[in-house]
Design a protein around this motif. Sequence first.
Motif, PDB file in Angstrom:
ATOM      1  N   LYS A   1       1.269  -1.115   0.212  1.00  0.00           N
ATOM      2  CA  LYS A   1       0.197  -0.169   0.024  1.00  0.00           C
ATOM      3  C   LYS A   1       0.944   1.598   0.075  1.00  0.00           C
ATOM      4  N   ARG A   2       1.685   1.392   0.622  1.00  0.00           N
ATOM      5  CA  ARG A   2       2.596   2.117   0.911  1.00  0.00           C
ATOM      6  C   ARG A   2       3.784   2.055  -0.452  1.00  0.00           C
ATOM      7  N   ASN A   3       4.458   0.850  -0.643  1.00  0.00           N
ATOM      8  CA  ASN A   3       4.799   1.206  -2.080  1.00  0.00           C
ATOM      9  C   ASN A   3       4.248   0.222  -3.023  1.00  0.00           C
ATOM     10  N   PRO A   4       3.692   0.976  -3.670  1.00  0.00           N
ATOM     11  CA  PRO A   4       3.211  -0.148  -5.024  1.00  0.00           C
ATOM     12  C   PRO A   4       4.002  -1.093  -5.815  1.00  0.00           C
ATOM     13  N   PRO A   5       3.621  -2.147  -6.680  1.00  0.00           N
ATOM     14  CA  PRO A   5       4.619  -2.457  -6.985  1.00  0.00           C
ATOM     15  C   PRO A   5       5.015  -2.524  -8.860  1.00  0.00           C
ATOM     16  N   ASP A   6       5.897  -2.315  -9.394  1.00  0.00           N
ATOM     17  CA  ASP A   6       6.253  -1.506 -10.262  1.00  0.00           C
ATOM     18  C   ASP A   6       6.744  -2.409 -11.407  1.00  0.00           C
ATOM     19  N   VAL A   7       5.991  -2.783 -11.740  1.00  0.00           N
ATOM     20  CA  VAL A   7       5.538  -4.006 -13.210  1.00  0.00           C
ATOM     21  C   VAL A   7       6.267  -3.364 -14.421  1.00  0.00           C
ATOM     22  N   SER A   8       6.733  -2.671 -14.276  1.00  0.00           N
ATOM     23  CA  SER A   8       7.332  -1.790 -15.760  1.00  0.00           C
ATOM     24  C   SER A   8       7.953  -2.583 -16.936  1.00  0.00           C
ATOM     25  N   GLY A   9       9.488  -3.127 -15.816  1.00  0.00           N
ATOM     26  CA  GLY A   9       9.853  -3.516 -16.677  1.00  0.00           C
ATOM     27  C   GLY A   9      11.166  -4.825 -15.578  1.00  0.00           C
ATOM     28  N   ARG A  10      12.326  -5.593 -16.102  1.00  0.00           N
ATOM     29  CA  ARG A  10      12.726  -6.183 -15.449  1.00  0.00           C
ATOM     30  C   ARG A  10      13.563  -5.678 -13.955  1.00  0.00           C
ATOM     31  N   ALA A  11      14.345  -4.197 -14.455  1.00  0.00           N
ATOM     32  CA  ALA A  11      15.265  -3.315 -13.098  1.00  0.00           C
ATOM     33  C   ALA A  11      14.408  -2.849 -12.156  1.00  0.00           C
ATOM     34  N   ALA A  12      12.464  -2.317 -12.698  1.00  0.00           N
ATOM     35  CA  ALA A  12      12.482  -1.761 -11.827  1.00  0.00           C
ATOM     36  C   ALA A  12      11.885  -2.315 -11.065  1.00  0.00           C
ATOM     37  N   LEU A  13      11.151  -3.922 -11.051  1.00  0.00           N
ATOM     38  CA  LEU A  13      10.228  -4.743 -10.248  1.00  0.00           C
ATOM     39  C   LEU A  13      11.488  -5.499  -9.804  1.00  0.00           C
ATOM     40  N   SER A  14      12.952  -5.294  -9.955  1.00  0.00           N
ATOM     41  CA  SER A  14      14.279  -6.457  -9.256  1.00  0.00           C
ATOM     42  C   SER A  14      14.215  -5.163  -8.040  1.00  0.00           C
ATOM     43  N   ARG A  15      14.434  -4.187  -8.329  1.00  0.00           N
ATOM     44  CA  ARG A  15      15.040  -3.048  -7.553  1.00  0.00           C
ATOM     45  C   ARG A  15      13.241  -3.290  -6.365  1.00  0.00           C
ATOM     46  N   TRP A  16      12.416  -3.241  -6.967  1.00  0.00           N
ATOM     47  CA  TRP A  16      11.268  -3.282  -5.608  1.00  0.00           C
ATOM     48  C   TRP A  16      11.118  -4.277  -4.972  1.00  0.00           C
ATOM     49  N   LEU A  17      11.049  -5.820  -5.387  1.00  0.00           N
ATOM     50  CA  LEU A  17      10.794  -6.578  -4.784  1.00  0.00           C
ATOM     51  C   LEU A  17      12.593  -6.552  -3.592  1.00  0.00           C
ATOM     52  N   CYS A  18      13.988  -6.231  -4.306  1.00  0.00           N
ATOM     53  CA  CYS A  18      14.837  -5.820  -3.159  1.00  0.00           C
ATOM     54  C   CYS A  18      14.408  -4.943  -2.674  1.00  0.00           C
ATOM     55  N   GLU A  19      13.822  -3.932  -2.231  1.00  0.00           N
ATOM     56  CA  GLU A  19      13.583  -3.047  -1.102  1.00  0.00           C
ATOM     57  C   GLU A  19      12.762  -3.711  -0.423  1.00  0.00           C
ATOM     58  N   ARG A  20      11.857  -4.329  -0.625  1.00  0.00           N
ATOM     59  CA  ARG A  20      10.488  -4.937   0.228  1.00  0.00           C
ATOM     60  C   ARG A  20      10.895  -5.935   0.890  1.00  0.00           C
ATOM     61  N   HIS A  21      12.426  -7.137  -0.003  1.00  0.00           N
ATOM     62  CA  HIS A  21      12.567  -7.992   0.911  1.00  0.00           C
ATOM     63  C   HIS A  21      14.035  -6.942   1.846  1.00  0.00           C
ATOM     64  N   ASN A  22      14.759  -6.107   1.686  1.00  0.00           N
ATOM     65  CA  ASN A  22      15.129  -5.432   2.351  1.00  0.00           C
ATOM     66  C   ASN A  22      14.278  -4.872   4.264  1.00  0.00           C
ATOM     67  N   GLU A  23      13.137  -4.241   3.632  1.00  0.00           N
ATOM     68  CA  GLU A  23      12.093  -4.154   4.645  1.00  0.00           C
ATOM     69  C   GLU A  23      11.612  -5.330   5.302  1.00  0.00           C
ATOM     70  N   VAL A  24      12.073  -5.753   5.056  1.00  0.00           N
ATOM     71  CA  VAL A  24      12.102  -7.401   6.524  1.00  0.00           C
ATOM     72  C   VAL A  24      12.923  -7.997   7.380  1.00  0.00           C
ATOM     73  N   ASN A  25      14.372  -7.425   6.092  1.00  0.00           N
ATOM     74  CA  ASN A  25      15.377  -8.161   6.767  1.00  0.00           C
ATOM     75  C   ASN A  25      15.253  -7.090   7.833  1.00  0.00           C
ATOM     76  N   VAL A  26      15.179  -5.956   8.399  1.00  0.00           N
ATOM     77  CA  VAL A  26      15.429  -4.764   8.728  1.00  0.00           C
ATOM     78  C   VAL A  26      14.744  -4.846   9.825  1.00  0.00           C
ATOM     79  N   ARG A  27      13.187  -5.286  10.073  1.00  0.00           N
ATOM     80  CA  ARG A  27      12.249  -5.496  10.994  1.00  0.00           C
ATOM     81  C   ARG A  27      12.962  -6.858  11.536  1.00  0.00           C
ATOM     82  N   LEU A  28      14.069  -7.858  10.569  1.00  0.00           N
ATOM     83  CA  LEU A  28      13.721  -8.786  11.417  1.00  0.00           C
ATOM     84  C   LEU A  28      15.298  -9.198  11.489  1.00  0.00           C
ATOM     85  N   GLY A  29      15.883  -8.000  12.131  1.00  0.00           N
ATOM     86  CA  GLY A  29      17.424  -7.804  12.177  1.00  0.00           C
ATOM     87  C   GLY A  29      18.558  -8.432  11.728  1.00  0.00           C
ATOM     88  N   LYS A  30      18.086  -8.883  10.562  1.00  0.00           N
ATOM     89  CA  LYS A  30      19.345  -8.966   9.306  1.00  0.00           C
ATOM     90  C   LYS A  30      19.893  -7.560   7.979  1.00  0.00           C
TER      91      LYS A  30
END
Length: 203
Positions: A152-181
């Motif tokens: 909801k805060r950051n809607p998926p960017d599905v326009s292309g490979r680079a944008a989608l890869s970065r969007w997923l990486c940033e969301r994954h990092n949000e989880v990593n930070v929350r888990l102390g990783k």
Amino acid sequence: MGTTNNEESTSQTQKLPPGVVLGPDGKPCKVCTAFRHWKPLKNMTTPKAAATTTTTTTKGPVNSQHTIDPISASLAIASAIPPIIDLPRPDNCPPDVEQLGRATWSFLHTTAAYYPERADPTQARHMYSLLSALPTLYPCSHCASHLGECMKRNPPDVSGRAALSRWLCERHNEVNVRLGKPSFDCNKTDERWKDGPLDGSCD
């Protein structure tokens, strides 16, 4: 007067060992809990069981219960609860929250790595539908809820490979930070999920 659902949930949560997560039904959730936390839960000895003994007399066994002192009972309970460690996990066990998370992230990152450089409307629509379905369908309700809030805060960017890869990486990092990783370097998504390390160790 009976207890409310909130009171029952709070009471049950207080009895759970650290790391065990309750599901939407108020019961311990296996797919929401790491195996190393779930296993000790199954091996716990209840205070009532630990505070009673069966004695034997000269006339034969007597199945009577005798209460022992509180200090001895506490020591017995503490010794009966194994420490939270990385226990060996049988291969035929259902996935726990960590195994499911790793598999899901691997699938998503790899899918993004092979996504078109510029997605056409059909490809973009399918990818958006896949990502949008996760907060509803993902088995771990807590993980799904968190992902839904992130989207909801950051809607998926599905326009292309680079944008989608970065969007997923940033969301994954949000989880990593929350888990102390540690966070992952989002400039290395292709190296990690598509091409492999520059030293050729994966070739």
